[in-house]
Design a protein around this motif. Structure first.
Motif, mmCIF file in Angstrom:
data_model
loop_
_atom_site.group_PDB
_atom_site.id
_atom_site.type_symbol
_atom_site.label_atom_id
_atom_site.label_comp_id
_atom_site.label_asym_id
_atom_site.label_seq_id
_atom_site.Cartn_x
_atom_site.Cartn_y
_atom_site.Cartn_z
ATOM 1 N N VAL A 178 14.749 6.468 9.918
ATOM 2 C CA VAL A 178 14.085 7.329 10.903
ATOM 3 C C VAL A 178 14.552 8.774 10.749
ATOM 4 N N LEU A 179 15.848 8.979 10.560
ATOM 5 C CA LEU A 179 16.361 10.347 10.368
ATOM 6 C C LEU A 179 15.795 10.977 9.093
ATOM 7 N N GLN A 180 15.767 10.215 8.013
ATOM 8 C CA GLN A 180 15.225 10.758 6.766
ATOM 9 C C GLN A 180 13.758 11.119 6.927
ATOM 10 N N PHE A 181 12.981 10.220 7.547
ATOM 11 C CA PHE A 181 11.558 10.505 7.752
ATOM 12 C C PHE A 181 11.370 11.704 8.695
ATOM 13 N N THR A 182 12.220 11.820 9.717
ATOM 14 C CA THR A 182 12.126 12.949 10.655
ATOM 15 C C THR A 182 12.420 14.254 9.919
ATOM 16 N N TYR A 183 13.526 14.279 9.161
ATOM 17 C CA TYR A 183 13.870 15.477 8.404
ATOM 18 C C TYR A 183 12.744 15.828 7.432
ATOM 19 N N LEU A 184 12.301 14.828 6.680
ATOM 20 C CA LEU A 184 11.225 15.075 5.717
ATOM 21 C C LEU A 184 9.962 15.566 6.412
ATOM 22 N N GLY A 185 9.651 14.984 7.560
ATOM 23 C CA GLY A 185 8.457 15.384 8.302
ATOM 24 C C GLY A 185 8.508 16.837 8.733
ATOM 25 N N ILE A 186 9.648 17.247 9.269
ATOM 26 C CA ILE A 186 9.799 18.631 9.733
ATOM 27 C C ILE A 186 9.746 19.602 8.562
ATOM 28 N N ILE A 187 10.507 19.322 7.529
ATOM 29 C CA ILE A 187 10.577 20.242 6.395
ATOM 30 C C ILE A 187 9.250 20.252 5.641
ATOM 31 N N LYS B 41 12.365 3.267 0.011
ATOM 32 C CA LYS B 41 13.232 4.018 -0.890
ATOM 33 C C LYS B 41 12.418 4.824 -1.900
ATOM 34 N N ILE B 42 11.374 4.217 -2.416
ATOM 35 C CA ILE B 42 10.549 4.930 -3.387
ATOM 36 C C ILE B 42 9.825 6.094 -2.723
ATOM 37 N N LEU B 43 9.310 5.891 -1.520
ATOM 38 C CA LEU B 43 8.664 6.982 -0.779
ATOM 39 C C LEU B 43 9.653 8.109 -0.505
ATOM 40 N N VAL B 44 10.816 7.759 -0.003
ATOM 41 C CA VAL B 44 11.835 8.771 0.316
ATOM 42 C C VAL B 44 12.279 9.496 -0.954
ATOM 43 N N ALA B 45 12.560 8.742 -2.013
ATOM 44 C CA ALA B 45 12.995 9.374 -3.268
ATOM 45 C C ALA B 45 11.919 10.313 -3.794
ATOM 46 N N ALA B 46 10.679 9.866 -3.768
ATOM 47 C CA ALA B 46 9.582 10.710 -4.256
ATOM 48 C C ALA B 46 9.478 11.984 -3.432
ATOM 49 N N ALA B 47 9.558 11.851 -2.118
ATOM 50 C CA ALA B 47 9.457 13.028 -1.248
ATOM 51 C C ALA B 47 10.623 13.982 -1.494
ATOM 52 N N ALA C 124 1.649 11.383 3.139
ATOM 53 C CA ALA C 124 3.061 11.040 3.357
ATOM 54 C C ALA C 124 3.285 10.509 4.770
ATOM 55 N N ILE C 125 2.649 11.122 5.753
ATOM 56 C CA ILE C 125 2.773 10.645 7.142
ATOM 57 C C ILE C 125 2.180 9.250 7.270
ATOM 58 N N THR C 126 1.034 9.039 6.657
ATOM 59 C CA THR C 126 0.408 7.710 6.679
ATOM 60 C C THR C 126 1.347 6.673 6.060
ATOM 61 N N ALA C 127 1.953 7.016 4.940
ATOM 62 C CA ALA C 127 2.892 6.093 4.281
ATOM 63 C C ALA C 127 4.094 5.813 5.178
ATOM 64 N N ALA C 128 4.638 6.863 5.802
ATOM 65 C CA ALA C 128 5.801 6.669 6.681
ATOM 66 C C ALA C 128 5.434 5.808 7.890
ATOM 67 N N LEU C 129 4.275 6.062 8.474
ATOM 68 C CA LEU C 129 3.850 5.262 9.624
ATOM 69 C C LEU C 129 3.568 3.815 9.237
ATOM 70 N N SER C 130 3.149 3.599 8.002
ATOM 71 C CA SER C 130 2.895 2.229 7.555
ATOM 72 C C SER C 130 4.177 1.397 7.576
ATOM 73 N N SER D 289 0.826 -1.213 0.000
ATOM 74 C CA SER D 289 0.000 0.000 0.000
ATOM 75 C C SER D 289 0.862 1.266 0.000
ATOM 76 N N ARG D 290 2.080 1.158 0.504
ATOM 77 C CA ARG D 290 2.984 2.309 0.537
ATOM 78 C C ARG D 290 3.324 2.801 -0.870
ATOM 79 N N PHE D 291 3.371 1.905 -1.839
ATOM 80 C CA PHE D 291 3.605 2.313 -3.226
ATOM 81 C C PHE D 291 2.462 3.211 -3.714
ATOM 82 N N GLY D 292 1.231 2.784 -3.445
ATOM 83 C CA GLY D 292 0.075 3.584 -3.840
ATOM 84 C C GLY D 292 0.003 4.910 -3.107
ATOM 85 N N LEU D 293 0.302 4.889 -1.815
ATOM 86 C CA LEU D 293 0.295 6.131 -1.038
ATOM 87 C C LEU D 293 1.344 7.109 -1.557
ATOM 88 N N THR D 294 2.468 6.591 -1.992
ATOM 89 C CA THR D 294 3.514 7.447 -2.547
ATOM 90 C C THR D 294 3.014 8.151 -3.803
#
Length: 188
Positions: free
Chosen positions: A127-136, A71-77, A38-44, A10-15
């Motif tokens: 976790v660091l990438q998601f944290t940075y992405l979340g804040i920014i 990786k696809i979620l992070v790259a897309a973000a 994006a938060i839903t995808a990261a939490l998944s 489901s993370r692919f679709g959410l991305t």
């Protein structure tokens, strides 16, 4: 397909939904919707791992697809936020290059029926990438841009977090290649 793997897929679709919504960022509603997706995808990512471990649902499919979905979620973000001039190009290039280099290494291993799981260092990187992405992304969602952060302490924190994330990302990638150099060296 077990529930953990369904969540991973489901993370692919959410991305994809995140990327589409982010294209309409002149409207605050779409920025907020993109952030929520994006938060839903990261939490998944955390949910599927928890369920897989708790209910002993760990599969080879999950070992390969979970990191790929991340990786696809992070790259897309990173690509979306880079395109919107929210983050520096060099940072996005470091993150995405490492992600796809490790994916390539995993493909080499998979061709030899070897599964390279994410190690603890790789999980810290995520976790660091998601944290940075979340804040920014939160700042982008509220303001519509992040080019001018007026709070010096917040700006300093974000820049330090970006540098630490870049360092851990590069170090994690280096560790994957050094820990699996026998796979890499045989294919050169």
């Amino acid at each position: 397909m077990n529930i953990a793997n369904k969540i991973t897929v489901s993370r692919f679709g959410l991305t994809l939904v995140f990327v589409v919504l982010a294209q309409f960022d002149s409207n605050a509603f779409f920025r907020w919707a993109a952030l929520l997706v994006a938060i839903t995808a990261a939490l998944s990512d955390f949910l599927d791992g928890y369920l897989a471990r708790k209910h002993k649902l760990i599969t080879d499919f999950g070992k390969l697809m979970d990191p790929l979905a991340d990786k696809i979620l992070v790259a897309a973000a990173f690509f979306v936020l880079c395109k919107k001039s929210v983050i520096p190009d060099w940072f996005a290039i470091i993150i995405v290059t490492r992600e796809f280099a490790v994916t390539g290494l995993r493909q080499i291993a998979a061709s030899k029926n070897i599964i390279i799981q994410a190690d603890k260092f790789g999980k810290i990187k995520t976790v660091l990438q998601f944290t940075y992405l979340g804040i920014i992304a939160l700042f982008w969602t509220i303001k519509g841009n992040t080019q001018v952060i007026h709070n010096k302490n917040l700006s300093t924190f974000i820049n330090i977090l970006m540098l630490v994330t870049a360092y851990i990302t590069l170090t994690s990638g280096y560790r994957y290649f050094t820990n699996n150099k026998n796979l890499f060296n045989k294919n050169i």
